[in-house]
Enzyme design. Structure first.
Site, PDB file in Angstrom:
ATOM      1  N   LEU A  88       7.431   5.689  19.485  1.00  0.00           N
ATOM      2  CA  LEU A  88       7.380   5.451  20.870  1.00  0.00           C
ATOM      3  C   LEU A  88       6.256   4.680  21.539  1.00  0.00           C
ATOM      4  O   LEU A  88       6.340   3.596  21.924  1.00  0.00           O
ATOM      5  CB  LEU A  88       7.580   6.810  21.470  1.00  0.00           C
ATOM      6  CG  LEU A  88       7.838   7.312  22.905  1.00  0.00           C
ATOM      7  CD1 LEU A  88       9.081   6.397  23.266  1.00  0.00           C
ATOM      8  CD2 LEU A  88       7.871   8.222  23.326  1.00  0.00           C
ATOM      9  N   HIS A  89       5.026   5.135  21.433  1.00  0.00           N
ATOM     10  CA  HIS A  89       3.852   4.612  21.678  1.00  0.00           C
ATOM     11  C   HIS A  89       3.675   4.422  23.093  1.00  0.00           C
ATOM     12  O   HIS A  89       2.645   3.943  23.727  1.00  0.00           O
ATOM     13  CB  HIS A  89       3.631   3.405  20.753  1.00  0.00           C
ATOM     14  CG  HIS A  89       3.736   3.752  19.256  1.00  0.00           C
ATOM     15  ND1 HIS A  89       3.127   4.803  18.716  1.00  0.00           N
ATOM     16  CD2 HIS A  89       4.336   2.944  18.362  1.00  0.00           C
ATOM     17  CE1 HIS A  89       3.145   4.845  17.480  1.00  0.00           C
ATOM     18  NE2 HIS A  89       4.129   3.840  17.350  1.00  0.00           N
ATOM     19  N   GLU A 135       0.795  -1.140   0.086  1.00  0.00           N
ATOM     20  CA  GLU A 135      -0.030   0.099   0.081  1.00  0.00           C
ATOM     21  C   GLU A 135       0.797   1.255   0.072  1.00  0.00           C
ATOM     22  O   GLU A 135       1.895   1.225   0.529  1.00  0.00           O
ATOM     23  CB  GLU A 135      -0.881   0.048   1.232  1.00  0.00           C
ATOM     24  CG  GLU A 135      -2.004  -1.076   1.315  1.00  0.00           C
ATOM     25  CD  GLU A 135      -2.697  -0.925   2.685  1.00  0.00           C
ATOM     26  OE1 GLU A 135      -3.431  -1.860   2.827  1.00  0.00           O
ATOM     27  OE2 GLU A 135      -2.375  -0.206   3.433  1.00  0.00           O
ATOM     28  N   CYS A 173       3.678  -5.027  16.392  1.00  0.00           N
ATOM     29  CA  CYS A 173       2.978  -3.988  17.166  1.00  0.00           C
ATOM     30  C   CYS A 173       1.494  -4.276  17.239  1.00  0.00           C
ATOM     31  O   CYS A 173       0.707  -4.645  16.338  1.00  0.00           O
ATOM     32  CB  CYS A 173       3.276  -2.721  16.607  1.00  0.00           C
ATOM     33  SG  CYS A 173       4.894  -2.237  16.529  1.00  0.00           S
ATOM     34  N   GLY A 228       5.817  -2.376   6.990  1.00  0.00           N
ATOM     35  CA  GLY A 228       7.008  -2.548   7.175  1.00  0.00           C
ATOM     36  C   GLY A 228       7.816  -2.059   8.176  1.00  0.00           C
ATOM     37  O   GLY A 228       7.506  -0.602   8.370  1.00  0.00           O
ATOM     38  N   GLU A 229       9.107  -2.271   8.542  1.00  0.00           N
ATOM     39  CA  GLU A 229      10.218  -1.719   9.528  1.00  0.00           C
ATOM     40  C   GLU A 229      11.390  -1.371   8.300  1.00  0.00           C
ATOM     41  O   GLU A 229      12.176  -2.276   7.917  1.00  0.00           O
ATOM     42  CB  GLU A 229      10.449  -2.672  10.463  1.00  0.00           C
ATOM     43  CG  GLU A 229      11.721  -2.232  11.162  1.00  0.00           C
ATOM     44  CD  GLU A 229      11.816  -0.567  11.731  1.00  0.00           C
ATOM     45  OE1 GLU A 229      12.681   0.275  11.309  1.00  0.00           O
ATOM     46  OE2 GLU A 229      10.783  -0.106  12.415  1.00  0.00           O
ATOM     47  N   CYS A 285       3.275   8.478   1.408  1.00  0.00           N
ATOM     48  CA  CYS A 285       3.619   7.511   2.259  1.00  0.00           C
ATOM     49  C   CYS A 285       3.812   6.285   1.390  1.00  0.00           C
ATOM     50  O   CYS A 285       2.968   5.645   1.170  1.00  0.00           O
ATOM     51  CB  CYS A 285       2.649   7.390   3.286  1.00  0.00           C
ATOM     52  SG  CYS A 285       3.174   6.413   4.761  1.00  0.00           S
ATOM     53  N   CYS A 292      -1.351  -2.354  15.099  1.00  0.00           N
ATOM     54  CA  CYS A 292      -0.946  -2.257  13.737  1.00  0.00           C
ATOM     55  C   CYS A 292      -1.693  -3.454  12.868  1.00  0.00           C
ATOM     56  O   CYS A 292      -1.397  -4.569  13.186  1.00  0.00           O
ATOM     57  CB  CYS A 292       0.218  -2.046  13.890  1.00  0.00           C
ATOM     58  SG  CYS A 292       0.881  -1.713  11.977  1.00  0.00           S
ATOM     59  N   CYS A 325       5.201  -7.314   7.655  1.00  0.00           N
ATOM     60  CA  CYS A 325       6.059  -6.838   8.653  1.00  0.00           C
ATOM     61  C   CYS A 325       6.312  -7.768   9.772  1.00  0.00           C
ATOM     62  O   CYS A 325       5.218  -8.683  10.324  1.00  0.00           O
ATOM     63  CB  CYS A 325       5.436  -5.491   9.203  1.00  0.00           C
ATOM     64  SG  CYS A 325       6.694  -4.772  10.669  1.00  0.00           S
ATOM     65  N   CYS A 331      -2.716   1.541   8.149  1.00  0.00           N
ATOM     66  CA  CYS A 331      -1.938   0.995   7.021  1.00  0.00           C
ATOM     67  C   CYS A 331      -2.096  -0.291   7.464  1.00  0.00           C
ATOM     68  O   CYS A 331      -2.186  -1.197   8.287  1.00  0.00           O
ATOM     69  CB  CYS A 331      -0.714   1.326   7.819  1.00  0.00           C
ATOM     70  SG  CYS A 331       0.876   0.966   6.532  1.00  0.00           S
TER      71      CYS A 331
END
Length: 343
Positions: A215-216, A92, A116, A159-160, A105, A119, A112, A333
């Protein structure tokens, strides 16, 4: 597989054409076709000799990034794209319109592995890394589809990025290079959930991109509840890596913080955020969490989110609430990709 010609930097392409026995200026011609005119077929490179185009076709490939679906928001003109890659993996990308220009973006991986909890991108795990050319292809295809210049790029989709480090570096260098789209590095943001060794490596590149740290959670324990990566990298060491990035590049860190009702939006969280962020030259971006049907997290209402922001500001924190874009389309996402995988 044939060689991935779009993943060559300008200097690498110069070397490659000379190995083929062609004059060095051919690299400039090919590079302009690929990264300025954005063609995706060698037959379109009309100022190259026909026999040379045939040799390129035999030995190299332009990896396809093909649009499967496009959603357009009626609220703010945000466009969300689902692209298919050569092996039928899907990624995406999102185009967002701002007064300062068009921001895209992109995704850096198909799936991924970071996991998380809030997500949608990582629900099915990681399929594979994207090549530098597939990352570029998302930007290029959106610019071609829309017929408009892209001025800002954010690597914050599925993804990271630092888990795909070498391809990310090539992507950044081609995207910002003077022979391609030449997007200013200061107009490029790369997000990470906190892969500390790669953060140190990236700092040594001395790029002028913005690094956004997911951070979260305001403490190590709170991060661990939301982000499995925190089991490997502690918050104290992570903040040191952020400080190092600022010292090496002069670019302040943006801290991304997904606001989740009853989870990380309390007065205690305010105080803990102030304690870790106030000593640092940084920016805090609050993101009311996007609802994902596989998760049970709820976003705070706008009043509570604003109150959270106001409390931080009163304590000297540079903070914003991210403007909600594309609320009437698959916002979170990974949602659009996941819907296609399921069907």
């Amino acid at each position: 597989m044939k060689k991935d010609i779009c993943a060559y930097t300008y200097e690498q392409l110069q070397e490659e054409v000379q190995v083929l026995g062609e004059p060095k200026f051919r690299a400039r011609q090919i590079y302009e076709w690929l990264h300025v005119k954005l063609v995706d077929d060698f037959s379109e490179m009309r100022n190259l000799p026909k026999n040379f185009r045939m040799r390129l076709q035999e030995q190299y490939q332009i990896l396809p990034v093909i649009m499967l679906e496009r959603q357009e928001s009626h609220l703010d003109g945000t466009n969300k794209f689902l692209f298919r890659l050569y092996d039928d993996n899907m990624v995406e990308s999102v185009l967002m319109r701002y007064h300062h220009g068009n921001s895209v973006c992109i995704s850096s991986q198909a799936g991924c592995r970071m996991g998380c909890k809030f997500c949608a991108s990582g629900i099915d795990g990681l399929e594979r890394n994207l090549s530098a050319s597939e990352m570029l292809g998302q930007v290029y295809q959106i610019q071609k589809i829309m017929g408009e210049r892209v001025s800002n790029v954010v690597v914050m989709g599925t993804g990271e990025p630092l888990d795909n480090y070498q391809n990310l570096l090539i992507f950044l260098k081609i995207l910002s290079g003077e022979h391609g789209l030449h997007i200013s590095q200061r107009s490029i943001t790369v997000s990470t959930c906190g892969i500390i060794p790669k953060m140190y490596e990236l700092a040594q590149e001395h790029l002028q991109i913005t690094l956004a740290l997911s951070l979260h959670g305001s403490t190590q324990e709170k991060r661990r509840r939301l982000m499995p990566v925190a089991d490997a990298y502690g918050l104290e060491e992570l903040l040191k890596a952020c400080d190092n990035y600022f010292q090496e590049t002069g670019r302040r860190i943006t801290f991304e913080y997904s606001l989740i009702h009853g989870v990380n939006d309390t007065q205690e969280d305010v105080q803990e955020l102030v304690s870790i962020l106030k000593p640092r030259n940084c920016h805090l971006n609050l993101i009311p969490v996007n609802p994902v049907k596989e998760r049970n997290f709820i976003r705070p209402d706008s009043k509570n989110a604003q109150n959270f922001k106001n409390k931080l500001e009163k304590n000297g924190i540079n903070v914003t609430i991210r403007r909600e874009m594309g609320a009437d389309i698959d916002g979170a996402c990974g949602q659009l990709r996941r819907r296609y995988i399921q069907t």
